[in-house]
Design a protein around this motif. Structure first.
Motif, mmCIF file in Angstrom:
data_model
loop_
_atom_site.group_PDB
_atom_site.id
_atom_site.type_symbol
_atom_site.label_atom_id
_atom_site.label_comp_id
_atom_site.label_asym_id
_atom_site.label_seq_id
_atom_site.Cartn_x
_atom_site.Cartn_y
_atom_site.Cartn_z
ATOM 1 N N PHE A 39 -0.540 -6.318 -3.738
ATOM 2 C CA PHE A 39 -0.711 -5.380 -4.193
ATOM 3 C C PHE A 39 -1.586 -4.012 -3.755
ATOM 4 O O PHE A 39 -1.132 -2.863 -4.206
ATOM 5 C CB PHE A 39 -1.323 -5.741 -5.757
ATOM 6 C CG PHE A 39 -0.440 -6.243 -6.636
ATOM 7 C CD1 PHE A 39 0.231 -5.158 -7.556
ATOM 8 C CD2 PHE A 39 -0.163 -7.324 -6.909
ATOM 9 C CE1 PHE A 39 1.280 -5.695 -8.525
ATOM 10 C CE2 PHE A 39 1.083 -7.833 -7.837
ATOM 11 C CZ PHE A 39 1.385 -6.964 -8.637
ATOM 12 N N ARG A 40 -2.387 -4.418 -2.960
ATOM 13 C CA ARG A 40 -3.207 -3.310 -2.172
ATOM 14 C C ARG A 40 -2.262 -2.616 -1.628
ATOM 15 O O ARG A 40 -2.495 -1.508 -1.332
ATOM 16 C CB ARG A 40 -4.545 -3.891 -1.676
ATOM 17 C CG ARG A 40 -5.116 -2.959 -0.566
ATOM 18 C CD ARG A 40 -6.147 -2.358 -1.671
ATOM 19 N NE ARG A 40 -5.588 -0.828 -1.941
ATOM 20 C CZ ARG A 40 -6.130 -0.163 -2.798
ATOM 21 N NH1 ARG A 40 -7.312 -0.535 -3.467
ATOM 22 N NH2 ARG A 40 -5.492 1.009 -3.115
ATOM 23 N N LYS A 41 -1.475 -3.369 -0.600
ATOM 24 C CA LYS A 41 -0.500 -2.599 0.253
ATOM 25 C C LYS A 41 0.540 -1.909 -0.674
ATOM 26 O O LYS A 41 0.776 -0.743 -0.026
ATOM 27 C CB LYS A 41 -0.011 -3.810 0.944
ATOM 28 C CG LYS A 41 1.129 -3.194 2.239
ATOM 29 C CD LYS A 41 1.683 -4.602 2.930
ATOM 30 C CE LYS A 41 2.434 -3.945 4.060
ATOM 31 N NZ LYS A 41 3.174 -4.985 4.789
ATOM 32 N N ALA A 42 1.018 -2.309 -1.747
ATOM 33 C CA ALA A 42 1.898 -1.313 -2.327
ATOM 34 C C ALA A 42 1.196 -0.317 -3.087
ATOM 35 O O ALA A 42 1.865 0.787 -3.178
ATOM 36 C CB ALA A 42 2.412 -2.444 -3.633
ATOM 37 N N GLU A 47 0.626 5.723 -2.844
ATOM 38 C CA GLU A 47 -0.243 6.848 -2.742
ATOM 39 C C GLU A 47 0.073 7.727 -1.814
ATOM 40 O O GLU A 47 0.356 8.959 -1.766
ATOM 41 C CB GLU A 47 -1.557 6.302 -2.465
ATOM 42 C CG GLU A 47 -2.226 5.858 -3.690
ATOM 43 C CD GLU A 47 -2.593 6.914 -4.791
ATOM 44 O OE1 GLU A 47 -2.883 8.332 -4.373
ATOM 45 O OE2 GLU A 47 -2.335 6.490 -5.886
ATOM 46 N N LEU A 48 1.164 7.175 -0.567
ATOM 47 C CA LEU A 48 1.225 7.781 0.451
ATOM 48 C C LEU A 48 2.828 8.239 0.417
ATOM 49 O O LEU A 48 3.708 8.822 1.112
ATOM 50 C CB LEU A 48 1.325 7.111 1.702
ATOM 51 C CG LEU A 48 0.017 6.822 2.211
ATOM 52 C CD1 LEU A 48 -0.338 5.811 3.277
ATOM 53 C CD2 LEU A 48 -0.832 8.127 2.522
ATOM 54 N N GLY A 49 3.525 8.006 -0.839
ATOM 55 C CA GLY A 49 4.892 8.227 -1.140
ATOM 56 C C GLY A 49 5.879 7.368 -0.195
ATOM 57 O O GLY A 49 6.993 7.732 -0.215
ATOM 58 N N ARG A 50 5.332 6.181 0.095
ATOM 59 C CA ARG A 50 6.328 5.208 0.725
ATOM 60 C C ARG A 50 6.990 4.127 -0.077
ATOM 61 O O ARG A 50 6.378 4.033 -1.164
ATOM 62 C CB ARG A 50 5.654 4.464 1.858
ATOM 63 C CG ARG A 50 4.923 5.589 3.008
ATOM 64 C CD ARG A 50 4.177 4.874 4.289
ATOM 65 N NE ARG A 50 3.796 5.784 5.188
ATOM 66 C CZ ARG A 50 2.565 5.564 6.111
ATOM 67 N NH1 ARG A 50 2.032 4.342 5.899
ATOM 68 N NH2 ARG A 50 2.163 6.544 6.760
ATOM 69 N N ASP A 51 7.806 3.300 0.660
ATOM 70 C CA ASP A 51 8.524 2.377 -0.248
ATOM 71 C C ASP A 51 7.523 1.396 -0.578
ATOM 72 O O ASP A 51 6.780 0.790 0.201
ATOM 73 C CB ASP A 51 9.687 1.854 0.601
ATOM 74 C CG ASP A 51 10.431 0.890 0.197
ATOM 75 O OD1 ASP A 51 10.632 0.983 -1.104
ATOM 76 O OD2 ASP A 51 10.742 0.165 0.709
#
Length: 78
Positions: A39-42, A47-51
């Motif tokens: 979840f931290r990774k997601a 936050e960075l607009g990534r997948d």
């Protein structure tokens, strides 16, 4: 069956959600560690607009019996 709301991180963010509750009761420390890490990774990716869809495959490997649901998050109410 485990609830998997990982792919909804972007929608939660758009809705103004600022905190997540990750269920860890009756689970081992290793399970909780890996779920929190996923979840931290997601959240960081959102936050960075990534997948953020990678979380689904990570959580699938952790779910008991390989069965997951989005619970009431994707329920179509009548």
């Amino acid at each position: 069956m485990d609830i998997n709301a990982g792919s909804m991180i972007v929608a939660f963010k758009a809705a103004g959600v600022t905190a997540l509750k990750i269920e860890g009761r009756q689970r081992g420390k290793g399970y909780v560690t890996e779920v929190v890490r996923a979840f931290r990774k997601a959240v960081d990716a959102a936050e960075l607009g990534r997948d953020v869809t990678e979380i689904d495959s990570i959580l699938a490997t952790l779910s008991e019996g390989g069965r997951q649901t989005t619970g009431a998050y994707r329920k179509i109410w009548r």
